[in-house]
Motif scaffolding. Structure first.
Motif, PDB file in Angstrom:
ATOM      1  N   THR A  86       4.375  -9.613  24.384  1.00  0.00           N
ATOM      2  CA  THR A  86       3.141  -8.978  23.521  1.00  0.00           C
ATOM      3  C   THR A  86       3.517  -7.670  23.414  1.00  0.00           C
ATOM      4  N   ILE A  87       3.498  -7.184  22.020  1.00  0.00           N
ATOM      5  CA  ILE A  87       3.515  -5.759  21.617  1.00  0.00           C
ATOM      6  C   ILE A  87       2.090  -5.377  21.586  1.00  0.00           C
ATOM      7  N   GLU A  88       1.563  -4.417  22.447  1.00  0.00           N
ATOM      8  CA  GLU A  88       0.315  -3.843  22.159  1.00  0.00           C
ATOM      9  C   GLU A  88       0.343  -2.315  21.744  1.00  0.00           C
ATOM     10  N   VAL A  89      -0.204  -2.253  20.358  1.00  0.00           N
ATOM     11  CA  VAL A  89      -0.156  -0.860  19.762  1.00  0.00           C
ATOM     12  C   VAL A  89      -1.297  -0.274  19.669  1.00  0.00           C
ATOM     13  N   LYS A  90      -1.350   0.921  19.607  1.00  0.00           N
ATOM     14  CA  LYS A  90      -2.683   1.722  19.465  1.00  0.00           C
ATOM     15  C   LYS A  90      -2.489   2.528  18.065  1.00  0.00           C
ATOM     16  N   GLU A  91      -3.111   2.537  17.163  1.00  0.00           N
ATOM     17  CA  GLU A  91      -2.902   3.196  15.740  1.00  0.00           C
ATOM     18  C   GLU A  91      -3.620   4.453  15.803  1.00  0.00           C
ATOM     19  N   PHE A  92      -3.287   5.633  14.912  1.00  0.00           N
ATOM     20  CA  PHE A  92      -4.082   6.736  14.973  1.00  0.00           C
ATOM     21  C   PHE A  92      -5.055   6.367  14.090  1.00  0.00           C
ATOM     22  N   ASP A  93      -6.206   7.224  14.426  1.00  0.00           N
ATOM     23  CA  ASP A  93      -7.273   6.775  13.652  1.00  0.00           C
ATOM     24  C   ASP A  93      -7.402   7.556  12.259  1.00  0.00           C
ATOM     25  N   ILE A  94      -8.220   6.934  11.433  1.00  0.00           N
ATOM     26  CA  ILE A  94      -8.239   7.497   9.941  1.00  0.00           C
ATOM     27  C   ILE A  94      -9.404   8.870  10.016  1.00  0.00           C
ATOM     28  N   VAL A  95      -9.074   9.817   9.745  1.00  0.00           N
ATOM     29  CA  VAL A  95     -10.134  10.839   9.937  1.00  0.00           C
ATOM     30  C   VAL A  95     -10.587  11.268   8.830  1.00  0.00           C
ATOM     31  N   GLY A  96     -10.034  10.780   7.474  1.00  0.00           N
ATOM     32  CA  GLY A  96     -10.528  11.247   6.393  1.00  0.00           C
ATOM     33  C   GLY A  96      -9.601  10.784   5.113  1.00  0.00           C
ATOM     34  N   TYR A  97      -9.872  11.290   3.820  1.00  0.00           N
ATOM     35  CA  TYR A  97      -9.203  10.798   2.643  1.00  0.00           C
ATOM     36  C   TYR A  97      -8.613  11.844   1.914  1.00  0.00           C
ATOM     37  N   ILE A 107      -5.868  10.018   5.686  1.00  0.00           N
ATOM     38  CA  ILE A 107      -5.495  11.096   6.514  1.00  0.00           C
ATOM     39  C   ILE A 107      -5.564  10.752   7.894  1.00  0.00           C
ATOM     40  N   LEU A 108      -4.299  10.573   8.495  1.00  0.00           N
ATOM     41  CA  LEU A 108      -4.456  10.121  10.201  1.00  0.00           C
ATOM     42  C   LEU A 108      -4.741  11.220  11.060  1.00  0.00           C
ATOM     43  N   SER A 109      -5.024  10.680  12.285  1.00  0.00           N
ATOM     44  CA  SER A 109      -5.506  11.780  13.152  1.00  0.00           C
ATOM     45  C   SER A 109      -4.189  12.725  13.809  1.00  0.00           C
ATOM     46  N   SER A 110      -3.040  12.325  13.360  1.00  0.00           N
ATOM     47  CA  SER A 110      -1.845  12.810  13.480  1.00  0.00           C
ATOM     48  C   SER A 110      -1.647  13.929  12.622  1.00  0.00           C
ATOM     49  N   GLY A 111      -2.457  14.070  11.544  1.00  0.00           N
ATOM     50  CA  GLY A 111      -2.320  14.957  10.326  1.00  0.00           C
ATOM     51  C   GLY A 111      -1.409  14.442   9.286  1.00  0.00           C
ATOM     52  N   THR A 112      -0.909  13.175   9.383  1.00  0.00           N
ATOM     53  CA  THR A 112      -0.212  12.761   8.306  1.00  0.00           C
ATOM     54  C   THR A 112      -1.088  12.078   7.361  1.00  0.00           C
ATOM     55  N   VAL A 113      -0.560  12.518   6.051  1.00  0.00           N
ATOM     56  CA  VAL A 113      -1.236  11.797   4.812  1.00  0.00           C
ATOM     57  C   VAL A 113      -0.513  10.456   4.456  1.00  0.00           C
ATOM     58  N   GLU A 114      -1.140   9.339   4.355  1.00  0.00           N
ATOM     59  CA  GLU A 114      -0.442   8.201   3.975  1.00  0.00           C
ATOM     60  C   GLU A 114      -0.098   8.144   2.515  1.00  0.00           C
ATOM     61  N   SER A 115       0.906   7.679   2.200  1.00  0.00           N
ATOM     62  CA  SER A 115       1.574   7.758   0.913  1.00  0.00           C
ATOM     63  C   SER A 115       0.976   6.643   0.206  1.00  0.00           C
ATOM     64  N   THR A 116       0.417   5.667   0.619  1.00  0.00           N
ATOM     65  CA  THR A 116      -0.113   4.601  -0.321  1.00  0.00           C
ATOM     66  C   THR A 116      -1.487   4.588  -0.313  1.00  0.00           C
ATOM     67  N   PRO A 117      -2.311   4.589  -1.448  1.00  0.00           N
ATOM     68  CA  PRO A 117      -3.683   4.831  -1.460  1.00  0.00           C
ATOM     69  C   PRO A 117      -4.422   3.340  -1.011  1.00  0.00           C
ATOM     70  N   VAL A 118      -5.577   3.517  -0.629  1.00  0.00           N
ATOM     71  CA  VAL A 118      -6.415   2.435  -0.416  1.00  0.00           C
ATOM     72  C   VAL A 118      -7.264   1.767  -1.325  1.00  0.00           C
ATOM     73  N   SER A 119      -7.586   0.689  -1.197  1.00  0.00           N
ATOM     74  CA  SER A 119      -8.602   0.186  -2.426  1.00  0.00           C
ATOM     75  C   SER A 119      -9.918   0.664  -2.007  1.00  0.00           C
ATOM     76  N   ARG A 120     -10.467   1.078  -3.152  1.00  0.00           N
ATOM     77  CA  ARG A 120     -11.790   1.784  -3.141  1.00  0.00           C
ATOM     78  C   ARG A 120     -12.800   0.622  -2.366  1.00  0.00           C
ATOM     79  N   LEU A 121     -12.469  -0.635  -2.608  1.00  0.00           N
ATOM     80  CA  LEU A 121     -13.423  -1.729  -1.596  1.00  0.00           C
ATOM     81  C   LEU A 121     -13.203  -1.794  -0.275  1.00  0.00           C
ATOM     82  N   ASN A 122     -12.049  -0.959   0.174  1.00  0.00           N
ATOM     83  CA  ASN A 122     -11.706  -0.993   1.679  1.00  0.00           C
ATOM     84  C   ASN A 122     -12.247   0.488   2.186  1.00  0.00           C
ATOM     85  N   LEU A 123     -12.792   1.165   1.218  1.00  0.00           N
ATOM     86  CA  LEU A 123     -13.154   2.545   2.017  1.00  0.00           C
ATOM     87  C   LEU A 123     -14.660   2.525   2.700  1.00  0.00           C
ATOM     88  N   PRO A 124     -14.868   3.114   3.773  1.00  0.00           N
ATOM     89  CA  PRO A 124     -15.959   3.037   4.527  1.00  0.00           C
ATOM     90  C   PRO A 124     -17.277   3.599   3.702  1.00  0.00           C
TER      91      PRO A 124
END
Length: 299
Positions: A86-97, A107-124
């Motif tokens: 079993t591979i157990e992972v902890k992902e970086f949190d999304i702190v903003g967009y 924008i991840l809690s590591s400071g990395t900006v994801e290169s792929t946009p998210v669907s507006r339907l999936n936004l909080p």
């Protein structure tokens, strides 16, 4: 007897490694919500042809490889007899967009900006937006925000760069209640916490200026000041345009006057030449005897 037992074990192990059973592995991934399980398995470097025993003995190395995926903060591999992992992972949190046009990039809690946009339907329902994506500035922003209380961070709606003449890294932070905070990026963790002490004193939407010191003024005052500044700028531009137009007209008048003067000289020269040809040669009084003699002979 002491030699026989190890020999038997080695023989059994050798036989086991030669059978397909030696590479059978059942791998399950847990803890991932923004990354695909197959991507995590691929990042681990685990191959179908790898011996199960090798994976068991070197779990930490495979787990460390998984962190090459920029979403993964930590990972570990657990083993369950006989061939289950079993591979157990902890992902970086999304702190903003990071927002560009209509696109939203996590924008991840590591400071990395994801290169792929998210669907507006999936936004909080509510989220923090950032209008710049410079790698160094984003990392510095996330580092600064990590020291800020959740109470203040939960009130932030948007962060954008608003450089002034004195401060190149000045940020404008817009709160959910429309308050605005001006604070240098380099002093974010030091100055922004004071907002919680200033906020109770504000009776209407205001600007809290922390660029140098800390003071506040209302949004209405800001709008009036901006309108006055805009009017001054427009008047200045109008005056500049007027001066340029006058300068252009003056230059055109000078060119026209020069051309007119040139035309008069040409007409005068032509008139004199024409009169010379019309006049009898004998009527000219020439002072040179040689020329007079030549003219008289021709006559």
């Amino acid at each position: 007897m002491s030699i026989l037992v190890p020999s038997v074990l080695v023989l059994l192990l050798s036989v086991y490694l030669l059978t397909p059973l030696s590479t059978i592995k059942n791998i399950e991934v847990k803890g991932n919500s923004n990354t695909q399980s197959d991507d995590i398995k691929q990042a681990s470097g685990i191959q179908d042809s790898d011996y199960t025993l090798v994976l068991l003995l070197d779990k930490e190395t495979y787990a460390e490889r998984i962190k090459s995926n920029h979403w993964i903060e930590s990972a570990k591999i657990n083993y369950q007899f006989p061939t289950n992992f079993t591979i157990e992972v902890k992902e970086f949190d999304i702190v903003g967009y990071y927002v560009s046009g209509e696109e939203h990039y996590p924008i991840l809690s590591s400071g990395t900006v994801e290169s792929t946009p998210v669907s507006r339907l999936n936004l909080p329902e509510t989220y923090l937006t950032v209008t710049f994506n410079d790698e160094q500035q984003v990392k510095e922003l996330i580092t600064g925000l990590s020291t800020i209380s959740e109470d203040i961070k939960s009130q932030i709606q948007k962060i954008e760069l608003a450089p002034s003449k004195a401060t190149a890294d000045l940020l404008k932070i817009t709160m959910l209640d429309t308050d605005e905070v001006l604070v240098p990026l380099s002093e974010l963790s030091k100055k922004l916490p004071y907002y919680s002490k200033i906020k109770p004193q504000l009776t209407e939407p205001s600007v809290v200026d922390m660029e140098a010191g800390a003071y506040s003024y209302t949004i209405a005052d800001k709008l009036i000041e901006e309108a006055e500044e805009k009017a001054k700028q427009e008047a200045k531009e109008a005056e500049k345009k007027k001066q340029e137009e006058e300068k252009k007209n003056k230059k055109n008048r000078e060119i026209k006057a020069k051309r007119a003067s040139s035309h008069r000289v040409v007409r005068l020269t032509f008139h004199l030449d024409f009169e010379w040809y019309r006049s009898p040669v004998s009527s000219f009084c020439l002072t040179s005897p040689a020329i007079n003699n030549r003219i008289e002979k021709n006559l």
